[in-house]
Design a protein around this motif. Sequence first.
Motif, short mmCIF file in Angstrom:
data_model
loop_
_atom_site.label_atom_id
_atom_site.label_comp_id
_atom_site.label_asym_id
_atom_site.label_seq_id
_atom_site.Cartn_x
_atom_site.Cartn_y
_atom_site.Cartn_z
N GLY A 265 132.53 48.09 9.00
CA GLY A 265 133.53 47.53 8.10
C GLY A 265 134.90 48.10 8.43
O GLY A 265 135.31 48.15 9.59
N ASN A 376 126.30 46.29 12.25
CA ASN A 376 127.45 45.40 12.18
C ASN A 376 127.00 43.93 12.25
O ASN A 376 127.54 43.07 11.55
N ARG A 377 126.02 43.66 13.08
CA ARG A 377 125.50 42.29 13.20
C ARG A 377 124.84 41.85 11.89
O ARG A 377 125.01 40.71 11.44
N VAL A 380 127.67 41.19 9.25
CA VAL A 380 128.40 39.95 9.54
C VAL A 380 127.56 38.74 9.13
O VAL A 380 128.09 37.72 8.67
N ALA A 383 128.33 37.96 5.58
CA ALA A 383 129.73 37.77 5.23
C ALA A 383 130.02 36.27 5.07
O ALA A 383 129.38 35.43 5.71
N LYS A 388 133.59 38.71 9.68
CA LYS A 388 133.54 40.12 9.27
C LYS A 388 134.75 40.52 8.41
O LYS A 388 134.66 41.46 7.62
N LEU A 391 133.90 40.23 4.66
CA LEU A 391 132.83 41.04 4.12
C LEU A 391 133.32 41.75 2.86
O LEU A 391 134.43 42.27 2.84
#
Length: 582
Positions: A265, A376-377, A380, A383, A388, A391
């Motif tokens: 983030g 992170n994947r 996302v 989101a 991203k 988010l």
Amino acid sequence: MILQALKEYYDRKAVDPDSDIAPIGWEYKAIPFIVVLNSFGNLVQIEDTRESEGTKKKAKVFCVPRSENKTSNIKANLLWEKAEYIFAGIDAQKDEKRLQQEREAFSSRLENQLGEFKHIQVLLSFLKEVKSERLAQEACWGEIKEKNPYLTFRFHDEMTPLFLRPDILKKINEIKSNQLTGVANGNKTGVCLITGEPCVISRTHSKTFINRKNNSLVSFQKDSGYDSYGKKQGFNAPISKTSEFAYVTALNTLLKSPRQRFFIGDGTYVCWSADKTNFETEFAMIFDDPIAQDNPDLYSEKVKALLNSIKTGAFQADEGFQRFYVLGLSPGGGTRISVRFWDSRTISEYATNIQRYFDDLSIDKPKKYPKYFALNRLLVSVAQQGDKEKLPPKLAGEVVRSIICGIPYPESLLQASLRRIQSGIKKRLRDGRQITERVTPEIAALLKAYLNRYYQFYPIKDYREVYMSLDTNHTSIGYNLGRLFATLEHVQVKANPKINTTIRDRYFGAACTTPVTVFATLLRLKNHHLTKLNRGQFIFFEKLLNEIMEKISEFPPYLNLHEQGLFAIGYYHQRNKFFSNN
């Protein structure tokens, strides 16, 4: 505790001969250009230290005398600086009077602190007499004027910058030592909050390379209501100049280390252990998703190796009782950095929580997907519109806290996942058709992780754990409604192979939230679709539908959030089962 742990990290690295941490009073800085002089003070050339890395150029890094804390004041670094402090004619966004004061400050510091050296006198003569016409003859002068980069100096018969000449280096270290230990005039003394020893207090703390503003971790804005008992700025929280240098240098070293930092983030996280361990250079890897075109499975391979190390006890026997630290930071308002997260526990505890995190996420998926998803994947995927930047602000930090501390995942993760499912995920097929996906493997994994961990902490009698793959014995109404919906959709597709819009596009949202409003209609449509199938398919789907319907006593008027999550997982499991059988 944070500053103390950072100082201990610096002290540990400082005695390590293989460490790249800067010694007391110094720092590492990328210097793109070096001004090369001859013994008479004439310009030989301006040397470009940059080397090409792909389409970019990367400047050589030098260990330079530590930079000065600058706000609106004019302060010059020693023997290296921005071009505007050294030469006239730089395109800086400042008036000429201030630029002149900056150049005077640079020269004055050289004269006052190092004027006894012949080489410095030659340099000062060059700074006074150099002409813009001579500088313009250098190929890189136009770029220097425009970009105002850092510069330093060396003489043509020496390969190292002036500040690394043995005699000048010795003098600079004496100056730095006097500044840190109190020999210099005007310093206030007190007791350091980190070491508990008498010291010279640091009035301001140096900046940290977390964003372009390079804000400080410790900062008190002067005359703005933060002063107390007659104390201003850093004197409110007395920390010695030596300790201040140590913790700032340690933090900046960690922030620059690709193996001990990660980004989730808007947060930047660093990690380290009390003593040197393998774990401190492998921990951050589980949160990163390296882009490797020649090896797309690189992340999964690294995670697998780490988990194997945990299972075999590699981090238990030798390192398990070592203290480990994780610090999360984000840009704050004003001149300070916000501490978003701080946790300290043993490596053994962290290893257990990491193993648990990947166990939570384990779910059957198509072969085209990697075995392990990077965080992170996953974030996302929930989101809004898969962006991203959209988010929810606190979600990423709360998920990281859950993983590291082994606590339940935030409810906002469940809410974000369900919102993403309801809005649909646009995908384009190879034949050019665009479809709306609902439950991707990433979202299914997150829902499974959230629900299983929630009920581990808050158990109820009737909850049955969600497995990796289809569970035909699951008793949840939501899970079985999800299975039923996936089966009805599959019957429709089998009956109409070229169909573009299925019941998933029109009815998924209502079926997931208010089942009673749509399932009667879907079951009537099912009868029409079954008549188009061959006898084998007809019998198979009739048996499957009967098996599912036996677990559904009635269609409820609504499903709560947890049952909606189970609906999505049941749908995903049943649909994945259909495709895995093909």
